[in-house]
Write a protein that holds these residues in place. Structure first.
Motif, PDB file in Angstrom:
ATOM      1  N   ALA A  21       0.840  -1.201   0.000  1.00 34.03           N
ATOM      2  CA  ALA A  21       0.000   0.000   0.000  1.00 34.03           C
ATOM      3  C   ALA A  21       0.871   1.245   0.000  1.00 34.03           C
ATOM      4  CB  ALA A  21      -0.917   0.010   1.212  1.00 34.03           C
ATOM      5  N   GLY A  22       0.439   2.264  -0.763  1.00 33.28           N
ATOM      6  CA  GLY A  22       1.161   3.514  -0.851  1.00 33.28           C
ATOM      7  C   GLY A  22       2.219   3.552  -1.926  1.00 33.28           C
ATOM      8  N   LYS A  59      -4.205   9.189 -10.812  1.00 36.56           N
ATOM      9  CA  LYS A  59      -4.027   7.843 -10.269  1.00 36.56           C
ATOM     10  C   LYS A  59      -3.457   6.883 -11.320  1.00 36.56           C
ATOM     11  CE  LYS A  59      -5.210   6.317  -6.857  1.00 36.56           C
ATOM     12  NZ  LYS A  59      -4.498   5.979  -5.595  1.00 36.56           N
ATOM     13  N   ASP A  73       0.254   5.450  -5.781  1.00 40.91           N
ATOM     14  CA  ASP A  73      -0.273   5.491  -4.403  1.00 40.91           C
ATOM     15  C   ASP A  73      -1.447   4.522  -4.240  1.00 40.91           C
ATOM     16  OD1 ASP A  73      -0.505   6.278  -1.783  1.00 40.91           O
ATOM     17  OD2 ASP A  73      -1.688   8.070  -2.235  1.00 40.91           O
ATOM     18  N   THR A  75      -4.061   1.797  -2.944  1.00 41.17           N
ATOM     19  CA  THR A  75      -4.758   1.496  -1.695  1.00 41.17           C
ATOM     20  C   THR A  75      -5.599   0.238  -1.911  1.00 41.17           C
ATOM     21  OG1 THR A  75      -6.680   2.861  -2.283  1.00 41.17           O
ATOM     22  CG2 THR A  75      -4.862   3.962  -1.116  1.00 41.17           C
ATOM     23  N   ARG A  77      -8.617   0.079  -2.255  1.00 37.89           N
ATOM     24  CA  ARG A  77      -9.675   0.323  -3.246  1.00 37.89           C
ATOM     25  C   ARG A  77      -9.235  -0.060  -4.651  1.00 37.89           C
ATOM     26  NH1 ARG A  77      -9.987   5.009  -0.028  1.00 37.89           N
ATOM     27  NH2 ARG A  77      -8.709   6.135  -1.556  1.00 37.89           N
ATOM     28  N   SER A 106      -0.524  -1.839   5.348  1.00 39.52           N
ATOM     29  CA  SER A 106      -1.435  -0.789   5.785  1.00 39.52           C
ATOM     30  C   SER A 106      -1.751   0.145   4.627  1.00 39.52           C
ATOM     31  CB  SER A 106      -0.814   0.000   6.937  1.00 39.52           C
ATOM     32  OG  SER A 106      -1.634   1.092   7.289  1.00 39.52           O
ATOM     33  N   THR A 107      -2.960   0.623   4.652  1.00 38.46           N
ATOM     34  CA  THR A 107      -3.385   1.568   3.624  1.00 38.46           C
ATOM     35  C   THR A 107      -3.232   3.019   4.093  1.00 38.46           C
ATOM     36  OG1 THR A 107      -5.679   1.462   4.419  1.00 38.46           O
ATOM     37  CG2 THR A 107      -5.032  -0.068   2.674  1.00 38.46           C
ATOM     38  N   THR A 109      -1.451   6.283   4.438  1.00 39.71           N
ATOM     39  CA  THR A 109      -0.423   6.951   3.661  1.00 39.71           C
ATOM     40  C   THR A 109      -0.163   8.348   4.221  1.00 39.71           C
ATOM     41  OG1 THR A 109      -2.037   7.864   2.116  1.00 39.71           O
ATOM     42  CG2 THR A 109      -1.142   5.673   1.617  1.00 39.71           C
ATOM     43  N   ASP A 112      -3.091  10.511   3.852  1.00 44.14           N
ATOM     44  CA  ASP A 112      -4.118  10.283   4.877  1.00 44.14           C
ATOM     45  C   ASP A 112      -3.761  10.988   6.177  1.00 44.14           C
ATOM     46  OD1 ASP A 112      -5.520   8.690   3.095  1.00 44.14           O
ATOM     47  OD2 ASP A 112      -4.481   6.864   3.736  1.00 44.14           O
TER      48      ASP A 112
END
Length: 225
Positions: A21-22, A59, A73, A75, A77, A106-107, A109, A112
């Motif tokens: 993630a990230g 994205k 980046d 996630t 989703r 972990s999502t 970032t 966040d």
């Protein structure tokens, strides 16, 4: 799964890709080769990523020639199935390269974290404004209804006999009453000058010459005794 027309597309290759993630994920288009040209990507069978389509350009980025897809980046989703659609050079038939992307870790970032900090600061500002408004409202209610008394009303109150005092000043101190001292009376040891001319007190002055004359007149003569 999906219908491109011209028959059932050929699933050329299926791969599974795990990305943290990230990070930025890079997916290869396995359907693009010397016999096929890249057309677009299809995410979870609904979202089209390619020329002439609306998508999140911040994205997703893709290479026109190779069809390689970059996902920034990532996630949870973005986890799911990605299909790379390519068309044969002769125009008849399509091939599909399928990639199953799994986002691990972990999502949470840095973006966040910035969002959370902004939310916390906004809540603090809102709470501070609410407290300030409540305090100002309370002070306003305390002084609400109080005003300056007109001069004519003050004169009317003075005419009714009520005494009005200025609270900002202190009452004048009452001077102690001076007790008048009695005038000193005549001295008991009177001098001859005081007997002849009297004393300073007019009420006590006596005409002693007349008194002596009266005494001589009223006294019996020596020859008559």
């Amino acid at each position: 799964m999906f219908n491109l027309g011209g028959g059932v597309p050929e699933i050329k290759q299926l791969t599974v890709t795990e990305v943290p993630a990230g990070s930025t994920a890079v997916l290869n288009c396995h359907s693009n080769d010397v016999d096929h040209n890249f057309m677009f990507w299809l995410f979870n069978g609904t979202d089209v990523i390619g020329p002439g389509n609306v998508y999140n350009e911040q994205k997703y980025k893709y290479e026109v020639l190779s069809g390689k897809l970059h996902i920034h980046d990532v996630t949870a989703r973005e986890s799911g199935y990605y299909h790379c659609i390519s068309k044969k050079l002769n125009g008849f038939g399509y091939t599909v390269g399928q990639v199953d992307m799994i986002v691990t870790g972990s999502t949470f970032t840095p973006i966040d974290a910035v969002k959370i900090i902004a939310i916390v600061v906004s809540l603090i500002v809102i709470l501070g404004c609410a407290v300030l408004y409540y305090k100002m409202r309370k002070d306003w209610k305390r002084y609400e209804g109080r005003g300056i008394i007109p001069v004519d009303e003050v004169e009317d109150e003075e005419g009714d006999g009520d005494e009005i005092y200025n609270r900002t000043t202190t009452p004048t101190q009452v001077q102690p009453r001076q007790v008048s001292q009695p005038a000193p009376g005549p001295s008991r040891n009177l001098s001859s000058e005081q007997l002849l001319y009297g004393i300073d007190n007019q009420g006590l002055d006596t005409d002693f010459n007349s008194v002596f004359e009266n005494i001589q007149i009223k006294s019996p003569q020596a020859s008559l005794i």
